[in-house]
Enzyme design. Structure first.
Site, PDB file in Angstrom:
ATOM      1  N   GLU A 177      31.398  17.631  54.108  1.00 50.04           N
ATOM      2  CA  GLU A 177      31.165  18.712  53.144  1.00 50.04           C
ATOM      3  C   GLU A 177      30.252  18.296  52.010  1.00 50.04           C
ATOM      4  OE1 GLU A 177      34.590  20.081  50.952  1.00 50.04           O
ATOM      5  OE2 GLU A 177      33.480  21.719  50.040  1.00 50.04           O
ATOM      6  N   LYS A 219      30.951  21.539  56.648  1.00 49.65           N
ATOM      7  CA  LYS A 219      31.405  22.513  55.642  1.00 49.65           C
ATOM      8  C   LYS A 219      30.347  22.535  54.551  1.00 49.65           C
ATOM      9  CE  LYS A 219      35.146  23.572  52.428  1.00 49.65           C
ATOM     10  NZ  LYS A 219      36.611  23.645  52.281  1.00 49.65           N
TER      11      LYS A 219
HETATM   12  P1  13P Z   1      36.466  26.667  47.349  1.00 42.67           P
HETATM   13  O1  13P Z   1      36.393  27.636  48.511  1.00 42.67           O
HETATM   14  O2  13P Z   1      37.387  27.093  46.267  1.00 42.67           O
HETATM   15  O3  13P Z   1      35.096  26.273  46.882  1.00 42.67           O
HETATM   16  O4  13P Z   1      37.136  25.342  47.906  1.00 42.67           O
HETATM   17  C1  13P Z   1      36.837  24.901  49.159  1.00 42.67           C
HETATM   18  C2  13P Z   1      36.932  23.433  49.201  1.00 42.67           C
HETATM   19  O5  13P Z   1      37.710  22.892  49.942  1.00 42.67           O
HETATM   20  C3  13P Z   1      36.044  22.649  48.349  1.00 42.67           C
HETATM   21  O6  13P Z   1      36.104  21.306  48.730  1.00 42.67           O
END
Ligand code: 13P
Length: 334
Positions: A177, A219
């Site tokens: 991510e 992600k």
């Molecule tokens: P948000 O959807 O609140 O941005 O959080 C997702 C997430 O896991 C960020 O690491």
């Protein structure tokens, strides 16, 4: 675990019409979320809140997996059923946040790099024993006049790739991510350019570290103007720009891509995902892994009366899961 096993977990995470609920807020982050609605940040409140989310009736119709925090993966329902056991019974794949959060990158003011590689091999083995089947590591990319530096992009992507290789060694699907942060007054074009640079660097680093893309999930944030920008863009523009940058940087062998909500409203996060899927088909399923956009309505309700509003709060979690599940198919009607 073989690559086929990792691939089948990854594919299940992005099964048609299903997405992931991120409930992996660290104790510090959940403190902020709780404080905003007047809930005391005690271990029991955190446990009870995560129980509310995970026991939402019908959750597994639209949710394939949930990302937990270190404390949460060790917790149980009030009746003593470990959360991981409950999830497996429901067919919700347990995931675990394993990074230790961003720290300032020395020498590069405004840039951060995520820490947590030390001892990660052992921690991953423990999480696998506790029932986790995938992991998450979040890198934070800030945008300003001077950020991000190419050094910050490369440092974060290198660490993401090292983490991903360790996950696969431990039999966990790595969710990689890189979050391009929405704070700032940058244009959608700048967001596009930063996403492009980050994704190029990320897939290069994954290749360098021998990470098998077939057993990896991306992600990512959406290509969107900064929160303080007065640029007006419509839903279709965000969808088109996000899909375009993904198509030009992400190999088709990746089993799936999920989005974070990153401070978008519930409505925006669903509308953008839906619009992206309406301009498909794409090389990979595009789904969600929302934290705030899955939870904020429920948390607000629950905070007003933890007992009386319990079922109503769960209904809003279900509604968010259903709407985002439909958006993952491009079938949400607003
Ligand atoms: P948000 O959807 O609140 O941005 O959080 C997702 C997430 O896991 C960020 O690491």
């Amino acid at each position: 675990m073989s690559i086929e096993d990792l691939e089948s977990i990854a594919l299940a995470m992005v099964a048609p019409g299903k997405g992931i609920i991120a409930i992996d807020e660290s104790t510090n982050t959940i403190k902020k979320r709780f404080e905003a609605v007047g809930i005391e940040n005690t271990e029991e409140n955190r446990r009870a809140y995560r129980e509310l989310l995970l026991t939402t009736p019908g959750l597994n119709e639209h949710i394939s997996g949930a990302i937990l925090y270190d404390e949460t993966i060790r917790q149980s329902t009030k009746d003593g059923v470990p959360f991981t056991q409950l999830m497996k019974k429901l067919g919700i794949i347990p995931g675990i946040k394993v990074d230790k959060g961003p720290q300032p990158l020395a020498g590069f003011p405004g840039d951060v790099v995520t820490e947590g590689l030390d001892g990660l091999r052992e921690r991953l083995q423990e999480y696998a024993r506790l029932g986790a089947q995938f992991a998450k590591w979040r890198a934070v990319i800030n945008i300003s006049e001077d950020n991000p530096s190419s050094t910050a992009i490369e440092a974060n992507c290198h660490v993401l790739a090292r983490y991903a290789a360790l996950c696969q060694e431990a039999g966990l699907v790595p969710m990689v991510e890189p979050e391009v942060i929405m704070d700032g007054d940058h244009s959608i074009e700048v967001s596009y350019e930063v996403h492009e640079a980050v994704l190029r660097s990320l897939f290069n680093a994954l290749y360098e570290q021998n990470v098998m893309l077939e057993g990896t999930i991306l992600k990512i944030s959406m290509v969107i103007p900064g929160k303080d920008s007065d640029e007006q863009v419509d839903v279709e523009e965000v969808a088109e720009a996000t899909v375009r940058v993904l198509k030009s940087t992400v190999p088709a062998s990746l089993p799936g891509i999920v989005f974070l909500s990153g401070g978008q409203t519930d409505q925006q996060s669903t509308a953008h995902l839906n619009a992206m899927n309406q301009i498909g088909p794409h090389p990979w399923p595009l789904s969600f892994s929302y934290g705030r956009a899955m939870q904020q309505a429920a948390l607000k309700l629950w905070s007003k009366d933890m007992k009386a509003n319990y079922a109503e709060a769960q209904k809003t979690v279900y509604a968010r899961a259903r709407d985002n599940g439909l958006a993952a198919l491009g079938q949400w009607n607003g």
